[in-house]
Design an enzyme around this catalytic site. Structure first.
Site, PDB file in Angstrom:
ATOM      1  N   TYR A  57      14.158 -22.760 -76.359  1.00 40.78           N
ATOM      2  CA  TYR A  57      14.319 -24.108 -76.915  1.00 40.78           C
ATOM      3  C   TYR A  57      14.659 -24.102 -78.403  1.00 40.78           C
ATOM      4  O   TYR A  57      15.679 -24.662 -78.826  1.00 40.78           O
ATOM      5  CB  TYR A  57      13.054 -24.929 -76.647  1.00 40.78           C
ATOM      6  CG  TYR A  57      12.851 -25.223 -75.188  1.00 40.78           C
ATOM      7  CD1 TYR A  57      13.578 -26.221 -74.549  1.00 40.78           C
ATOM      8  CD2 TYR A  57      11.952 -24.478 -74.428  1.00 40.78           C
ATOM      9  CE1 TYR A  57      13.407 -26.479 -73.200  1.00 40.78           C
ATOM     10  CE2 TYR A  57      11.773 -24.729 -73.077  1.00 40.78           C
ATOM     11  CZ  TYR A  57      12.506 -25.730 -72.467  1.00 40.78           C
ATOM     12  OH  TYR A  57      12.344 -25.978 -71.125  1.00 40.78           O
ATOM     13  N   GLU A  77      20.061 -12.180 -76.497  1.00 42.85           N
ATOM     14  CA  GLU A  77      19.139 -12.497 -75.400  1.00 42.85           C
ATOM     15  C   GLU A  77      18.836 -11.222 -74.614  1.00 42.85           C
ATOM     16  O   GLU A  77      19.754 -10.531 -74.173  1.00 42.85           O
ATOM     17  CB  GLU A  77      19.761 -13.548 -74.486  1.00 42.85           C
ATOM     18  CG  GLU A  77      19.071 -13.762 -73.154  1.00 42.85           C
ATOM     19  CD  GLU A  77      17.604 -14.127 -73.298  1.00 42.85           C
ATOM     20  OE1 GLU A  77      16.766 -13.456 -72.657  1.00 42.85           O
ATOM     21  OE2 GLU A  77      17.291 -15.065 -74.064  1.00 42.85           O
ATOM     22  N   ASN A 156      10.104 -23.095 -65.964  1.00 45.32           N
ATOM     23  CA  ASN A 156       8.997 -24.051 -66.088  1.00 45.32           C
ATOM     24  C   ASN A 156       9.166 -25.223 -65.127  1.00 45.32           C
ATOM     25  O   ASN A 156      10.184 -25.357 -64.455  1.00 45.32           O
ATOM     26  CB  ASN A 156       8.825 -24.528 -67.541  1.00 45.32           C
ATOM     27  CG  ASN A 156      10.016 -25.315 -68.071  1.00 45.32           C
ATOM     28  OD1 ASN A 156      10.770 -25.923 -67.316  1.00 45.32           O
ATOM     29  ND2 ASN A 156      10.184 -25.320 -69.386  1.00 45.32           N
ATOM     30  N   MET A 159       8.237 -30.536 -67.204  1.00 41.62           N
ATOM     31  CA  MET A 159       7.504 -31.731 -67.642  1.00 41.62           C
ATOM     32  C   MET A 159       7.749 -31.974 -69.128  1.00 41.62           C
ATOM     33  O   MET A 159       7.325 -31.197 -69.978  1.00 41.62           O
ATOM     34  CB  MET A 159       6.014 -31.581 -67.356  1.00 41.62           C
ATOM     35  CG  MET A 159       5.702 -31.512 -65.873  1.00 41.62           C
ATOM     36  SD  MET A 159       3.928 -31.339 -65.528  1.00 41.62           S
ATOM     37  CE  MET A 159       3.331 -32.973 -65.965  1.00 41.62           C
ATOM     38  N   GLU A 398      -2.049 -31.690 -65.478  1.00 43.09           N
ATOM     39  CA  GLU A 398      -0.866 -31.812 -64.627  1.00 43.09           C
ATOM     40  C   GLU A 398      -1.299 -31.749 -63.171  1.00 43.09           C
ATOM     41  O   GLU A 398      -2.013 -30.824 -62.772  1.00 43.09           O
ATOM     42  CB  GLU A 398       0.083 -30.666 -64.961  1.00 43.09           C
ATOM     43  CG  GLU A 398       1.232 -30.450 -64.025  1.00 43.09           C
ATOM     44  CD  GLU A 398       1.963 -29.149 -64.346  1.00 43.09           C
ATOM     45  OE1 GLU A 398       2.366 -28.463 -63.381  1.00 43.09           O
ATOM     46  OE2 GLU A 398       2.129 -28.819 -65.541  1.00 43.09           O
ATOM     47  N   HIS A 484       1.739 -21.583 -71.588  1.00 44.26           N
ATOM     48  CA  HIS A 484       2.148 -22.235 -72.836  1.00 44.26           C
ATOM     49  C   HIS A 484       1.692 -21.455 -74.066  1.00 44.26           C
ATOM     50  O   HIS A 484       0.837 -21.917 -74.820  1.00 44.26           O
ATOM     51  CB  HIS A 484       1.557 -23.646 -72.914  1.00 44.26           C
ATOM     52  CG  HIS A 484       1.909 -24.537 -71.774  1.00 44.26           C
ATOM     53  ND1 HIS A 484       1.135 -25.634 -71.427  1.00 44.26           N
ATOM     54  CD2 HIS A 484       2.944 -24.520 -70.912  1.00 44.26           C
ATOM     55  CE1 HIS A 484       1.684 -26.237 -70.382  1.00 44.26           C
ATOM     56  NE2 HIS A 484       2.783 -25.580 -70.054  1.00 44.26           N
ATOM     57  N   GLY A 512       8.029 -21.741 -80.537  1.00 49.97           N
ATOM     58  CA  GLY A 512       6.652 -22.156 -80.333  1.00 49.97           C
ATOM     59  C   GLY A 512       5.631 -21.397 -81.145  1.00 49.97           C
ATOM     60  O   GLY A 512       4.467 -21.812 -81.209  1.00 49.97           O
TER      61      GLY A 512
END
Length: 546
Positions: A57, A77, A156, A159, A398, A484, A512
């Protein structure tokens, strides 16, 4: 031409580049008009103005915005481009019959639900391969991460949740929350193609019976639920149910990739980045070391491997601007190694600190025989139990599917809790890897919060926990893995307030690892929005100004 039309055209050009790469069978992905110098650096080593490590992301945001600013950018990558069908005609394998495509160099799959009735009937022996899902196993914590162009977006549940504003302000007090919620979260949601389920269809379809059952049971305990947006195309899912298109979410596909329906990053940010003509992606290339050059730039030692893990080449690629977007584990390990081996000795002691699993705890409940959850279940979650009140016992849970293809009477949940405990990555010279200092005891606050919530639901419904799904022992709460990972290079500590790494110029973290261990919801929208905020400032002040 409007900005939206420009973006759509870039996406089309980028998708064409992905298609051409699949036909060519190579590891270099670029639009036809991409600079030859960037392609040469990707293939042979050499210099390129900007390098982005990773394609998740934060990396995807950074590459797109650099490309739009006219900066030649190379993305590195370690996984492969997932767009070539296997022998069965599908790109990805399903969850019920996984093969080598499922896992990153494993001899056996390592699914989060590892057993049923304590029997080892879930996982399969496979050949080691550059598969799409990795489980990185530390001493007392394992972490699931995506491998391939698109990173975690490939594996993932999609969500797309914004955190409670009050909690966002608590964890990142030096970030302007008004800017985030007024500008950057909407920008991220638009680019990610976030959409909402048709609530009438949800109420009627057999595919979400499991969620409606959990909603009713939560309601009996006085708990509320919320619909959760997603990047899976709910309109496509409705067509799946009608038999109009090939099934994916309705064919037990998610953790090993979705063959249809999901707007993963290769279809959004990365396609748009390639469409600028300034961005090149090199797959199956893993950055091993980072050092600073005499002119203040950076040199990377990069290993190129094939999908069987064979080392094909070792290259050196140099750049002026270096963006680390390899995820909480990857970016942190690169910087911890660089600091402790002396190649970037000025990195501060905050590098490696502030890591957490976002309070992840998985649990399941056993329903009564008269309360089935359905043999047919969508693999994409659509509801969450919202019990987040900013107290230490806060939980956002969730309501997860368990698409086994038969009736199980199981209600499954991924609880996100407010666990204040943090781990630290340290360099292990013997293995040349970063080791995570984290103990199972540190997850006790998360287990206690989840247990308080689900004890309440069980009491209201006369139900009990399932103890047979997380291995061969009696276990109601899976506290030894997470989906996460967050932290390791925390914003404002290891970096400044925009991700500039302390002690070095033109070195940035964009993923993250900037978030201090917890965000209270599924984190990828926050990671994306924060990257949008940071790279906008970096391009304006550091790139175009110079």
């Amino acid at each position: 031409m409007t900005a939206q039309q420009h973006l759509s055209r870039r996406r089309m050009l980028g998708m064409a580049a992905f298609g051409a790469a699949a036909l060519a069978g190579g590891t270099t992905i670029a639009a036809p008009r991409a600079a030859a110098a960037a392609k040469s650096a990707a293939d042979n080593g050499g210099y390129v103005p900007a390098v982005v490590i990773g394609t998740g992301y934060g990396a995807a945001v950074s590459a797109l915005r650099l490309g739009e600013a006219g900066v030649q950018t190379l993305m590195l990558e370690m996984g492969q481009l997932w767009n070539q069908p296997g022998p069965d005609g599908n790109i990805f394998c399903g969850m019920l019959n996984p093969d080598k495509r499922s896992s990153w160099f494993k001899n056996r799959t390592e699914a989060p639900l590892g057993s049923f009735l304590w029997l080892d009937v879930v996982n399969r022996n496979i050949d080691p391969y550059a598969g799409v899902l990795d489980r990185v196993n530390y001493d007392q914590m394992s972490v699931y991460v995506g491998r391939g162009v698109g990173g975690g977006s490939l594996v993932n549940g999609g969500m797309a949740v914004e955190p409670k504003r009050s909690y966002f302000e608590e964890i990142l007090p030096r970030v302007d929350s008004s800017e985030m919620y007024d500008r950057y979260f909407p920008r991220a949601n638009s680019m990610l193609r976030v959409n909402h389920i048709d609530t009438k269809w949800f109420e009627d379809t057999e595919w979400y019976k499991f969620a409606r059952v959990s909603r009713e049971q939560a309601g009996k305990a006085g708990l509320g639920t919320v619909f959760v947006p997603n990047v899976y195309d709910f309109g496509y899912m409705q067509r799946e149910a009608a038999g109009e298109v090939p099934k994916s979410a309705l064919a037990t596909e998610v953790i090993y990739g979705n063959n249809h329906g999901k707007q993963s990053l290769d279809k959004t940010y990365l396609a748009a980045a390639l469409g600028t003509g300034k961005v090149t992606i090199q797959t199956l290339h893993q950055v091993k070391t980072i050092r600073q050059t005499k002119d203040g730039g950076y040199a990377l030692t990069v290993e190129q491997k094939d999908t069987d893990g064979k080392l094909l080449a070792t290259k050196e690629i140099s750049c002026r601007y270096l963006f680390l977007g390899a995820g909480s584990l990857g970016s942190t390990e690169l910087l911890v190694r660089a600091r402790d081996t002396g190649t970037l000795p000025n990195l501060n002691s905050e590098v490696g600190a502030g890591w957490g699993p976002n309070g992840n705890i998985m649990t399941a409940r056993a329903n009564h025989m008269w309360n089935p959850t359905g043999a047919h279940q969508s693999s994409i979650p659509a509801l969450g139990i919202d019990a987040w009140d900013n107290s230490d016992s806060s939980v956002f849970a969730e309501i997860a599917p368990m698409p086994a293809g038969l009736e199980t009477w199981v209600s499954l949940y991924l609880a996100i809790t407010k666990n204040p405990q943090r781990g630290t990555f340290v360099y292990d010279a013997a293995t040349d890897r970063a080791k995570l200092n984290w103990t199972r005891d540190q997850n006790a606050p998360a287990v206690n919060a989840a247990k308080a919530l689900f004890d309440r639901i069980n009491k209201a419904n006369g139900t009990i926990y399932r103890y047979d799904l997380f291995g061969t022992q009696l276990k109601a709460f899976a506290d030894d893995f997470c989906y996460h990972p967050l932290g390791g290079c925390v914003l404002g500590k290891a970096t400044d307030d925009y991700g500039r790494v302390a002690g070095y110029k033109n070195l940035y973290v964009t993923d993250g690892s900037l978030i201090p261990g917890s965000v209270g919801v599924n984190p990828f929208v926050t990671i994306t929005a924060l990257a949008e905020r940071n790279v906008e400032r970096i391009i304006k002040q550091d790139v175009t100004a110079s």
